[in-house]
Design an enzyme around this catalytic site. Structure first.
Site, PDB file in Angstrom:
ATOM      1  N   ARG A 181      11.505  -5.879   4.815  1.00  0.00           N
ATOM      2  CA  ARG A 181      11.423  -4.506   4.456  1.00  0.00           C
ATOM      3  C   ARG A 181      12.378  -3.807   5.497  1.00  0.00           C
ATOM      4  O   ARG A 181      12.650  -3.932   6.579  1.00  0.00           O
ATOM      5  CB  ARG A 181       9.837  -4.125   5.000  1.00  0.00           C
ATOM      6  CG  ARG A 181       9.561  -2.725   4.839  1.00  0.00           C
ATOM      7  CD  ARG A 181       8.049  -2.552   4.739  1.00  0.00           C
ATOM      8  NE  ARG A 181       7.044  -2.850   5.875  1.00  0.00           N
ATOM      9  CZ  ARG A 181       6.086  -2.517   5.927  1.00  0.00           C
ATOM     10  NH1 ARG A 181       5.477  -2.105   5.024  1.00  0.00           N
ATOM     11  NH2 ARG A 181       5.348  -2.532   6.983  1.00  0.00           N
ATOM     12  N   LYS A 214       0.741  -1.191  -0.129  1.00  0.00           N
ATOM     13  CA  LYS A 214       0.041  -0.229  -0.042  1.00  0.00           C
ATOM     14  C   LYS A 214       0.865   1.130   0.008  1.00  0.00           C
ATOM     15  O   LYS A 214       0.551   2.085  -0.739  1.00  0.00           O
ATOM     16  CB  LYS A 214      -0.838  -0.156   1.266  1.00  0.00           C
ATOM     17  CG  LYS A 214      -1.734  -1.098   1.372  1.00  0.00           C
ATOM     18  CD  LYS A 214      -3.082  -1.012   2.459  1.00  0.00           C
ATOM     19  CE  LYS A 214      -2.179  -0.510   3.872  1.00  0.00           C
ATOM     20  NZ  LYS A 214      -1.625  -2.217   4.340  1.00  0.00           N
ATOM     21  N   ARG A 253      -0.432  -8.155  13.804  1.00  0.00           N
ATOM     22  CA  ARG A 253      -0.961  -7.328  12.871  1.00  0.00           C
ATOM     23  C   ARG A 253      -1.970  -7.917  11.769  1.00  0.00           C
ATOM     24  O   ARG A 253      -2.939  -7.472  11.724  1.00  0.00           O
ATOM     25  CB  ARG A 253       0.272  -6.520  12.250  1.00  0.00           C
ATOM     26  CG  ARG A 253       0.933  -5.658  13.157  1.00  0.00           C
ATOM     27  CD  ARG A 253       2.118  -5.020  12.616  1.00  0.00           C
ATOM     28  NE  ARG A 253       2.156  -4.670  11.329  1.00  0.00           N
ATOM     29  CZ  ARG A 253       3.274  -4.292  10.566  1.00  0.00           C
ATOM     30  NH1 ARG A 253       4.151  -5.016  10.585  1.00  0.00           N
ATOM     31  NH2 ARG A 253       2.636  -3.389   9.398  1.00  0.00           N
ATOM     32  N   ARG A 289      -9.130   1.831   9.277  1.00  0.00           N
ATOM     33  CA  ARG A 289      -8.863   0.568   9.461  1.00  0.00           C
ATOM     34  C   ARG A 289     -10.035  -0.350  10.242  1.00  0.00           C
ATOM     35  O   ARG A 289      -9.842  -1.397  10.413  1.00  0.00           O
ATOM     36  CB  ARG A 289      -7.401   0.529  10.629  1.00  0.00           C
ATOM     37  CG  ARG A 289      -6.367   0.826  10.072  1.00  0.00           C
ATOM     38  CD  ARG A 289      -5.486  -0.375   9.451  1.00  0.00           C
ATOM     39  NE  ARG A 289      -4.172  -0.726  10.087  1.00  0.00           N
ATOM     40  CZ  ARG A 289      -3.056   0.061   9.512  1.00  0.00           C
ATOM     41  NH1 ARG A 289      -2.974   1.114   8.890  1.00  0.00           N
ATOM     42  NH2 ARG A 289      -1.930  -0.624  10.018  1.00  0.00           N
ATOM     43  N   ARG A 344      11.562  -1.689  11.083  1.00  0.00           N
ATOM     44  CA  ARG A 344      10.396  -1.335  11.843  1.00  0.00           C
ATOM     45  C   ARG A 344      10.286  -2.393  13.021  1.00  0.00           C
ATOM     46  O   ARG A 344      10.256  -3.497  12.692  1.00  0.00           O
ATOM     47  CB  ARG A 344       9.179  -1.085  11.086  1.00  0.00           C
ATOM     48  CG  ARG A 344       8.994   0.173  10.366  1.00  0.00           C
ATOM     49  CD  ARG A 344       7.877   0.291   9.803  1.00  0.00           C
ATOM     50  NE  ARG A 344       6.499  -0.093  10.224  1.00  0.00           N
ATOM     51  CZ  ARG A 344       5.566  -0.088   9.704  1.00  0.00           C
ATOM     52  NH1 ARG A 344       5.243   0.217   8.666  1.00  0.00           N
ATOM     53  NH2 ARG A 344       4.407  -0.514  10.321  1.00  0.00           N
TER      54      ARG A 344
HETATM   55  P1  AMP Z   1       1.002   0.832   9.261  1.00  0.00           P
HETATM   56  O1  AMP Z   1       2.556   1.626   8.826  1.00  0.00           O
HETATM   57  O2  AMP Z   1      -0.131   1.400   8.333  1.00  0.00           O
HETATM   58  O3  AMP Z   1       1.359  -0.735   9.092  1.00  0.00           O
HETATM   59  O4  AMP Z   1       0.605   1.071  10.813  1.00  0.00           O
HETATM   60  C1  AMP Z   1       1.565   0.941  11.807  1.00  0.00           C
HETATM   61  C2  AMP Z   1       0.831   0.593  13.145  1.00  0.00           C
HETATM   62  O5  AMP Z   1       0.355   2.099  13.628  1.00  0.00           O
HETATM   63  C3  AMP Z   1      -0.424  -0.259  13.261  1.00  0.00           C
HETATM   64  O6  AMP Z   1      -0.157  -1.245  13.471  1.00  0.00           O
HETATM   65  C4  AMP Z   1      -1.383   0.461  14.245  1.00  0.00           C
HETATM   66  O7  AMP Z   1      -0.745   0.232  15.537  1.00  0.00           O
HETATM   67  C5  AMP Z   1      -0.940   1.970  14.072  1.00  0.00           C
HETATM   68  N1  AMP Z   1      -1.932   2.433  13.030  1.00  0.00           N
HETATM   69  C6  AMP Z   1      -1.907   2.992  11.864  1.00  0.00           C
HETATM   70  N2  AMP Z   1      -2.910   3.578  11.333  1.00  0.00           N
HETATM   71  C7  AMP Z   1      -4.014   3.403  11.987  1.00  0.00           C
HETATM   72  C8  AMP Z   1      -5.340   3.381  11.955  1.00  0.00           C
HETATM   73  N3  AMP Z   1      -6.022   4.028  10.884  1.00  0.00           N
HETATM   74  N4  AMP Z   1      -6.136   3.364  13.017  1.00  0.00           N
HETATM   75  C9  AMP Z   1      -5.495   2.540  14.250  1.00  0.00           C
HETATM   76  N5  AMP Z   1      -4.224   2.342  14.403  1.00  0.00           N
HETATM   77  C10 AMP Z   1      -3.256   2.872  13.242  1.00  0.00           C
END
Ligand code: AMP
Length: 209
Positions: free
Chosen positions: A118, A9, A162, A84, A151
């Site tokens: 990654r 994404k 996740r 989400r 990360r």
């Molecule tokens: P990502 O980089 O999109 O994989 O996000 C990393 C982490 O940030 C996720 O595992 C969540 O803990 C938090 N996070 C990111 N976007 C959201 C969202 N829209 N709602 C809730 N938690 C989020």
């Protein structure tokens, strides 16, 4: 952009944003910046992110609301990592019209390999992969020269959590947006370039390009 962790994404949203000349709003990146700057919001969010579960809706919705009210978002934007869950999707409806939801489909097994390799830029958030898209100079970002890092939540145990969070909370959005006739499924397998082309075709077919 909708899809499981590691579907691509972020990579695809960044390319589309550039092509369309609109900002990419990545809630995960925004949260990581808050964490790195040790803001109050960052401190609250970190304990959830570390475990691979969702940060509370109130925090995220407020953060997105503030971001989309800025000048550069007035001509549209690409959301990456938001909504989400259904509650966030409902909140998004108050912020404007969703033109299209691009759902990147990938198998879970494939994604674990992607995530474990990654690497992200600590400065500009560009994303690399040790095998599939390595940087030109080891450990350094091609774009800005920043240091690359893994990360914390890309480690295997957190990746599993996740996924579970994705299945329980985010996957239901596929039906939600299908019902609203805005969902387009695009295979997340293939080269970055092929997938970009397929996404552009879909946008074209909907008159968005
Ligand atoms: P990502 O980089 O999109 O994989 O996000 C990393 C982490 O940030 C996720 O595992 C969540 O803990 C938090 N996070 C990111 N976007 C959201 C969202 N829209 N709602 C809730 N938690 C989020």
């Amino acid at each position: 952009m909708l899809g499981p962790p590691g579907a691509g994404k972020g990579t695809q949203a960044a390319r589309l944003a550039e092509r369309l000349g609109v900002p990419r709003i990545a809630t995960g990146d925004m949260l990581r910046m808050e964490v790195n700057s040790s803001t109050d919001l960052g401190k609250r969010a970190e304990r959830y992110m570390r475990r691979g579960v969702l940060v509370p809706d109130e925090i995220i919705i407020e953060m997105v609301k503030r971001r989309v009210s800025q000048e550069d978002c007035q001509g549209g934007f690409i959301l990456d990592g938001f909504p989400r869950n259904i509650r966030q999707a409902e909140a998004l409806e108050d912020l404007g019209t969703v033109d299209i939801v691009l759902y990147l489909e990938v198998e879970e097994g494939e994604v674990v390999e992607r995530l474990s390799g990654r690497r992200s830029c600590s400065n500009c958030q560009a994303v690399y992969h040790v095998r599939f898209s390595p940087p030109m100079m080891g450990g350094k970002c091609d774009r800005c020269g920043g240091d690359l890092y893994q990360r914390e939540d890309d480690r295997e145990k957190v990746v599993r959590q996740r996924f579970q969070t994705y299945r329980e909370s985010t996957q239901p959005l596929v039906d939600y947006y299908e019902t609203k006739s805005v969902l387009e499924k695009v295979s997340g397998d293939g080269t970055i370039e092929q997938i970009s082309q397929n996404l552009l075709k879909v946008l074209q077919s909907r008159g968005l390009l």
